[in-house]
Enzyme design. Structure first.
Site, mmCIF file in Angstrom:
data_model
loop_
_atom_site.group_PDB
_atom_site.id
_atom_site.type_symbol
_atom_site.label_atom_id
_atom_site.label_comp_id
_atom_site.label_asym_id
_atom_site.label_seq_id
_atom_site.Cartn_x
_atom_site.Cartn_y
_atom_site.Cartn_z
ATOM 1 N N PRO A 1 53.860 39.096 40.900
ATOM 2 C CA PRO A 1 54.993 38.401 40.256
ATOM 3 C C PRO A 1 54.687 36.944 39.924
ATOM 4 O O PRO A 1 55.149 36.424 38.902
ATOM 5 C CB PRO A 1 56.114 38.518 41.296
ATOM 6 C CG PRO A 1 55.778 39.752 42.060
ATOM 7 C CD PRO A 1 54.283 39.741 42.161
ATOM 8 N N TYR A 2 53.904 36.274 40.761
ATOM 9 C CA TYR A 2 53.522 34.884 40.505
ATOM 10 C C TYR A 2 52.700 34.782 39.224
ATOM 11 O O TYR A 2 52.983 33.965 38.346
ATOM 12 C CB TYR A 2 52.721 34.365 41.706
ATOM 13 C CG TYR A 2 52.006 33.064 41.470
ATOM 14 C CD1 TYR A 2 52.679 31.854 41.531
ATOM 15 C CD2 TYR A 2 50.636 33.042 41.209
ATOM 16 C CE1 TYR A 2 52.010 30.653 41.334
ATOM 17 C CE2 TYR A 2 49.955 31.857 41.012
ATOM 18 C CZ TYR A 2 50.646 30.661 41.072
ATOM 19 O OH TYR A 2 49.978 29.477 40.863
#
Length: 214
Positions: free
Chosen positions: A127-128
């Site tokens: 997700p980062y």
């Protein structure tokens, strides 16, 4: 150049502000979330403004007004929860929208090495990387004079003042570490440099003096 440093309480942002305070070419303005951080910067003689990337674009505009450039180095710390999307992606996009609305053209984004290629993403923090990739893509769609910086794994050792810019997928560094002080010095180097407008740089610590790298 009066520069709003968004994420000025972070590990990179603090170094950027410190470098700018020592350089007559820059006047840093610290964008921080907490009142105590505002007070701490003011005690150091640095203008600080309390702002929140979870706020509206209009709120961010008020905090951003009167500067010549924006450095975005805020983040949710590499986490993989909702804050990653709200800060690293949506917060960044709101900062872009605020800058465009105010006519602030210069925008430097601190992204992440490999963010542009899904095959390079660490599975632990997908997700980062996704947030970074799409924030970068949104920035490229704007009319801002942007520079996107994608440093490698960040370290806390003293900087060397030298980096290696990775120019192709075949050029793989042995060590992906980039010292945060060198990231700060790179930000200061690209900010006034028009040849870096609308460019993306992936880099790690290396052998080229930062002043010569661009």
């Amino acid at each position: 150049m009066k520069v709003l440093v968004i994420g000025a309480h972070g590990n990179v942002g603090r170094r950027v502000v410190e470098r700018m305070q020592a350089d007559d070419n820059f006047e840093p303005v610290a964008f921080v979330r907490k009142s105590e951080h505002v007070k701490a910067y003011e005690e150091q003689g640095v203008e600080a403004r309390r702002g929140d990337l979870l706020a509206t674009v209009d709120d961010i505009k008020q905090t951003m007004a009167g500067v010549d450039a924006v450095v975005f180095s805020a983040g949710a710390g590499g986490s993989s929860d909702a804050n990653t999307i709200l800060i690293d992606l949506d917060g960044a996009v709101k900062a872009m929208e605020a800058a465009e609305a105010l006519g602030i053209k210069r925008f430097v984004m601190v992204s992440a090495y490999g963010a542009g290629k899904r095959e390079n993403w660490s599975k632990q923090i997908i997700p980062y990387y996704a947030a970074k990739m799409y924030a970068d893509r949104e920035l490229m769609r704007t009319d801002l004079d942007y520079t996107i910086l994608r440093p490698g794994v960040l370290g806390d050792d003293e900087g060397t003042g030298k980096i290696q810019i990775i120019t192709s997928s075949e050029e793989k560094p042995i060590d992906y570490t980039t010292q945060r002080w060198d990231v700060a010095d790179t930000i200061l180097a690209v900010l006034p440099n028009e040849t870096t407008y609308r460019e993306i740089y992936e880099f790690v610590s290396g052998g080229t003096p930062i002043a010569e790298a661009f």
